[in-house]
Design a protein around this motif. Structure first.
Motif, short mmCIF file in Angstrom:
data_model
loop_
_atom_site.label_atom_id
_atom_site.label_comp_id
_atom_site.label_asym_id
_atom_site.label_seq_id
_atom_site.Cartn_x
_atom_site.Cartn_y
_atom_site.Cartn_z
N ALA A 70 -2.46 26.21 19.96
CA ALA A 70 -3.51 24.89 19.67
C ALA A 70 -3.58 24.63 18.22
N PRO A 71 -3.69 25.54 17.36
CA PRO A 71 -3.82 25.02 15.91
C PRO A 71 -2.41 24.37 15.45
N MET A 72 -1.17 24.86 16.03
CA MET A 72 0.01 24.35 15.34
C MET A 72 0.50 22.88 15.97
N LEU A 73 0.13 22.67 17.27
CA LEU A 73 0.45 21.35 18.01
C LEU A 73 0.15 20.26 17.23
N PRO A 74 -1.20 20.08 16.86
CA PRO A 74 -1.45 18.79 16.00
C PRO A 74 -1.27 18.68 14.44
N GLN A 75 -0.55 19.76 14.20
CA GLN A 75 -0.28 19.71 12.62
C GLN A 75 0.87 18.50 12.48
N PRO A 76 0.83 17.80 11.01
CA PRO A 76 1.64 16.56 10.91
C PRO A 76 3.11 16.97 11.19
N ASP A 89 -3.06 15.21 22.97
CA ASP A 89 -3.94 15.39 24.20
C ASP A 89 -3.75 16.99 24.51
N GLN A 90 -2.56 17.19 24.65
CA GLN A 90 -2.18 18.76 24.99
C GLN A 90 -2.73 19.60 24.25
N ALA A 91 -2.80 19.41 22.66
CA ALA A 91 -3.52 20.45 21.78
C ALA A 91 -4.75 20.38 22.05
N GLU A 92 -5.50 19.33 22.41
CA GLU A 92 -7.10 19.48 22.88
C GLU A 92 -7.13 20.20 24.06
N GLN A 93 -6.34 20.14 25.00
CA GLN A 93 -6.50 20.90 26.25
C GLN A 93 -6.30 22.13 26.02
N TYR A 94 -5.42 22.74 25.20
CA TYR A 94 -5.02 24.02 24.98
C TYR A 94 -6.32 24.77 24.24
N ALA A 95 -6.85 24.04 23.09
CA ALA A 95 -7.78 24.54 22.30
C ALA A 95 -9.18 24.59 23.39
N LYS A 96 -9.30 23.66 24.20
CA LYS A 96 -10.66 23.75 25.01
C LYS A 96 -10.45 24.86 26.10
N GLY A 132 -10.58 19.84 15.25
CA GLY A 132 -10.73 19.00 14.23
C GLY A 132 -9.42 18.36 13.52
N MET A 133 -8.44 19.09 13.72
CA MET A 133 -7.16 18.46 13.49
C MET A 133 -6.74 17.29 14.28
N VAL A 134 -7.16 17.65 15.68
CA VAL A 134 -6.77 16.69 16.54
C VAL A 134 -7.30 15.40 16.59
N HIS A 135 -8.79 15.39 16.32
CA HIS A 135 -9.38 14.14 16.11
C HIS A 135 -9.01 13.55 14.72
N MET A 136 -8.77 14.42 13.75
CA MET A 136 -8.23 13.76 12.61
C MET A 136 -7.19 12.83 12.73
#
Length: 228
Positions: A70-76, A89-96, A132-136
Motif C-alpha cells: 500500500a505505501p509503495m504503489l502510490p510512490q512516484p 485506485d489499487q493502492a487506495e483499495q489495499y490501504a483501506k 495521503g500519498m494516493v490523494h496527493m
C-alpha cells in the motif's frame, strides 16, 4: 531460514528455492512477502510490488503483504509507467483493506498490551500515510492544475497518520507541509515543515524542510529563520 536471513540477495534466493520446492505450501504467500522485504532492502520497488501481488493472489487478505504494498504503489517511482489512475485506485483499495484488517487484530501471546497497541497504531499510521500519498498523486493528475478536493483529502489523511501514533514521523509532517503549500495554507505549511525539521534532525529531511520554510518566508517578505 528465509525469515532469519539478513543478506537480501541470499534471502531472495532462499525464497525462490522455497517456491520451487513447495509450490502448494500455505506458507508460500508469506515467503513472497519476505522476498518483497528483501527487495525493499535493495531499493527495487518494482520487485517489491510484484512479490506482494504474488502473495495477495494466493491470500487476498494477507495483512503483511497489504502493509508493504500500500505505501509503495502510490510512490512516484511506482506510477511512472502504466495506468497511473488504476495504480492509485489499487493502492487506495489495499490501504483501506489493511485498515479494516488491523481493526480485527488481536495481541500475540508474547505481546504486552502496550506493545500490541504500538504495533497496531504504527500500521494505522502507515496506511493513512499511504492514503495521503494516493490523494496527493491524484491531485497532480488534474489537467487544470492541482485538484483542491484531492489535496484536502490528502491533508486529512496525513493528519490522521500523525494523530494515529505517539511517534509520528518527520516524513509525514513534510508531506503535510507539501499538501498545505499546494493549498496555499502557507502559515500551516511552515508549521508542518518546522515540525518535520525538528523530528528529522541529522537527516536530509531537515535540509529539505528548512529549504521550504525559507522559501515560504521569503514569499511572505519575512527574514528567513531556520529551525533549530
Amino acid at each position: 531460514a528465509v525469515q532469519n536471513e539478513l543478506d537480501p540477495d541470499r534471502g531472495i534466493q532462499l525464497a525462490g528455492d522455497f517456491a520451487v520446492k513447495h509450490p502448494n505450501s500455505t506458507l508460500l504467500t508469506y515467503v513472497h512477502v519476505l522476498a518483497a522485504a528483501a527487495y525493499n532492502q535493495k531499493g527495487d520497488i518494482d520487485q517489491v510490488i510484484s512479490f506482494c501481488e504474488k502473495s495477495l493472489k494466493l491470500k487476498p487478505d494477507n495483512l503483511m503483504a497489504l502493509l508493504v504494498i500500500a505505501p509503495m504503489l502510490p510512490q512516484p517511482q511506482a506510477i511512472r509507467t502504466g495506468n497511473q489512475e488504476q495504480k492509485l485506485d489499487q493502492a487506495e483499495q489495499y490501504a483501506k483493506q489493511a485498515l479494516q484488517l488491523v481493526e480485527q487484530l488481536t495481541a500475540q501471546p508474547s505481546e504486552q498490551p502496550g506493545q500490541f497497541e504500538t504495533r497496531k497504531t504504527s500500521y494505522q499510521r502507515d496506511m493513512h500515510s499511504a492514503l495521503g500519498m494516493v490523494h496527493m498523486q491524484r491531485s497532480l493528475l488534474a489537467l487544470e492544475g492541482p485538484d483542491r478536493g484531492e489535496l484536502e483529502q490528502a491533508e486529512h489523511e496525513y493528519q490522521s497518520a500523525i494523530a494515529a501514533t505517539q511517534d509520528p514521523g518527520a516524513a509525514d509532517y513534510f508531506r503535510l507541509g507539501e499538501v498545505r503549500e499546494r493549498l496555499r495554507k502557507n502559515d500551516a505549511a511552515i508549521e508542518a515543515y518546522s515540525k518535520s525539521a525538528e523530528l528529522g534532525q541529522g537527516t536530509v529531511i531537515k535540509t529539505y524542510a528548512d529549504q521550504r520554510i525559507e522559501a515560504l518566508q521569503k514569499a511572505k517578505g519575512q527574514a528567513p529563520a531556520k529551525s533549530q
